[in-house]
Enzyme design. Structure first.
Site, PDB file in Angstrom:
ATOM      1  CB  THR A  66      29.266 -61.279 -22.073  1.00  0.00           C
ATOM      2  OG1 THR A  66      29.925 -62.910 -21.804  1.00  0.00           O
ATOM      3  CG2 THR A  66      28.170 -62.083 -21.529  1.00  0.00           C
ATOM      4  CG  ASP A 102      25.116 -68.856 -22.512  1.00  0.00           C
ATOM      5  OD1 ASP A 102      24.945 -68.076 -23.251  1.00  0.00           O
ATOM      6  OD2 ASP A 102      24.444 -68.916 -20.823  1.00  0.00           O
ATOM      7  CE  LYS A 115      24.386 -62.999 -23.345  1.00  0.00           C
ATOM      8  NZ  LYS A 115      24.154 -61.922 -22.248  1.00  0.00           N
ATOM      9  CB  THR A 116      19.665 -67.599 -21.949  1.00  0.00           C
ATOM     10  OG1 THR A 116      20.439 -67.301 -21.740  1.00  0.00           O
ATOM     11  CG2 THR A 116      18.402 -68.322 -21.463  1.00  0.00           C
ATOM     12  NE  ARG A 166      21.021 -63.477 -15.152  1.00  0.00           N
ATOM     13  CZ  ARG A 166      21.983 -64.052 -15.730  1.00  0.00           C
ATOM     14  NH1 ARG A 166      23.968 -63.611 -15.016  1.00  0.00           N
ATOM     15  NH2 ARG A 166      21.791 -65.263 -16.621  1.00  0.00           N
TER      16      ARG A 166
END
Length: 355
Positions: free
Chosen positions: A176, A127, A82-83, A235
């Site tokens: 999320t 975020d 997302k980032t 990640r």
């Protein structure tokens, strides 16, 4: 008040692979551990192909029309990009970026610096946007729709409202927990995209690319071992890759083979499905103490001396997705696959799936 980040298209950008770096930009350092693993443009991204293609079309159309890009909401589990999307989009548009955290915006005044400093067509990335307080969320509505805000000056009978026009900007929200967003806020995003987990082949490609960025070499077997243990999440794949690299440097003169990767992951307590010791302890408790279930999550949490939220938010999602556990009206139960992963013979099919 949260610190702000304003970047022009010529400035340095946040490059850490973590999605939790907010409100600051760290200068690049020469250490290998700080080499950026995150893609800089959407055409460099691996996975999320349909999402990336739709966003590229929206970016291209906005650029050709010379208009701000519509507001974008990105949702999905942590670590899926997302980032990365939020930082690649303004790069592709050639505009500046501001980064904020929903939890840090406690009052409308905390949001003011971001809105008033927004340049024409720039991007504001928030975020964990579901953590915005109600007052801040409602303050954003006119800013998102009409590019204006109403500021109250003074108190009591002397109070007056000043209407301030904003330069058109694009808001990108990441969350999320989509269900925690109010309907009025969700409806104000013209583009909504859900990010899903990555396939094994996509994770292998990510591991190979990032190994090159880390100035190390690994064979296909090692890449496959790391990808299998990454729970479908880039990640986690990056974290596993760094650990295997450290292990190889310390124990094998930097030789990253499949055998070395397996040994490194074994030392970490991670198996081929990506289960860590906490995951296996959860499964083993249901099997040993509760005879495979069904059992309520509270009972498992008390047995493990762990908070229920830890099990429901961190442990269970991956076990449910890999079909090792199922939720029934009577509680959690091991599946046939769960028994087999623990090296046990499952009971009869009728007994296993009765509810």
């Amino acid at each position: 008040m949260p610190r702000e980040t304003i970047l022009s298209s010529d400035d340095s950008w946040p490059e850490d692979e973590s999605e939790s770096t907010l409100g600051s930009v760290q200068p690049e350092r020469n250490s290998e551990d700080d080499i950026a693993l995150r893609p800089k443009h959407m055409n460099e991204m691996v996975g999320q192909r349909q999402v990336a293609e739709r966003l590229r079309i929206a970016v291209d159309a906005a650029s050709k029309r010379g208009e701000p890009l519509g507001h974008i909401l990105l949702d999905g589990p942590p670590g899926l990009g997302k980032t990365t999307f939020a930082t690649c989009i303004p790069r592709d548009l050639g505009v500046s970026l501001q980064i904020a955290s929903g939890a840090a915006l406690a009052a409308p005044k905390d949001l003011l610096p971001y809105l008033t400093n927004a340049e024409e067509g720039s991007v504001l990335f928030i975020d964990e946007i579901h953590r915005l307080p109600k007052a801040v969320e409602e303050f954003m509505y006119p800013a998102m729709e009409d590019f204006r805000i109403d500021i109250t000056l003074g108190e009591g009978v002397n109070a007056r409202t000043v209407n301030m026009n904003l330069r058109p900007f694009t808001l990108i929200g990441a969350t999320t927990r989509t269900g925690l967003l109010s309907a009025p806020l969700r409806d104000r995003f013209q583009i909504r995209e859900h990010l899903d987990f990555y396939s094994l082949d996509e994770l292998m490609e990510i591991v190979h690319r990032n190994a090159t960025k880390l100035r190390t070499v690994l064979d296909d077997h090692a890449a496959q071992q790391i990808a299998r243990a990454s729970r479908g999440t880039p990640r986690i794949a990056n974290n596993r890759l760094r650990w295997v690299r450290d292990y190889a440097t310390s124990r094998a003169d930097g030789d990253m083979t499949g055998e070395i990767a397996t040994a490194a992951l074994d030392m970490l307590g991670v198996d081929q499905l990506g289960l860590d010791p906490q995951d296996r302890k959860y499964l083993e408790t249901i099997l040993r103490v509760f005879h495979g279930g069904p059992v309520g999550v509270e009972a498992v949490a008390h047995t493990l001396n762990t908070a229920c939220d830890t099990l429901t938010d961190e442990v269970e999602p991956f076990l449910l997705r890999t079909e090792l556990v199922v939720r029934t009206p009577r509680g959690r139960k091991l599946t046939t696959k769960g028994y087999e992963h623990l090296g046990q013979s499952p009971p009869g099919e009728t007994a296993l799936f009765a509810s």
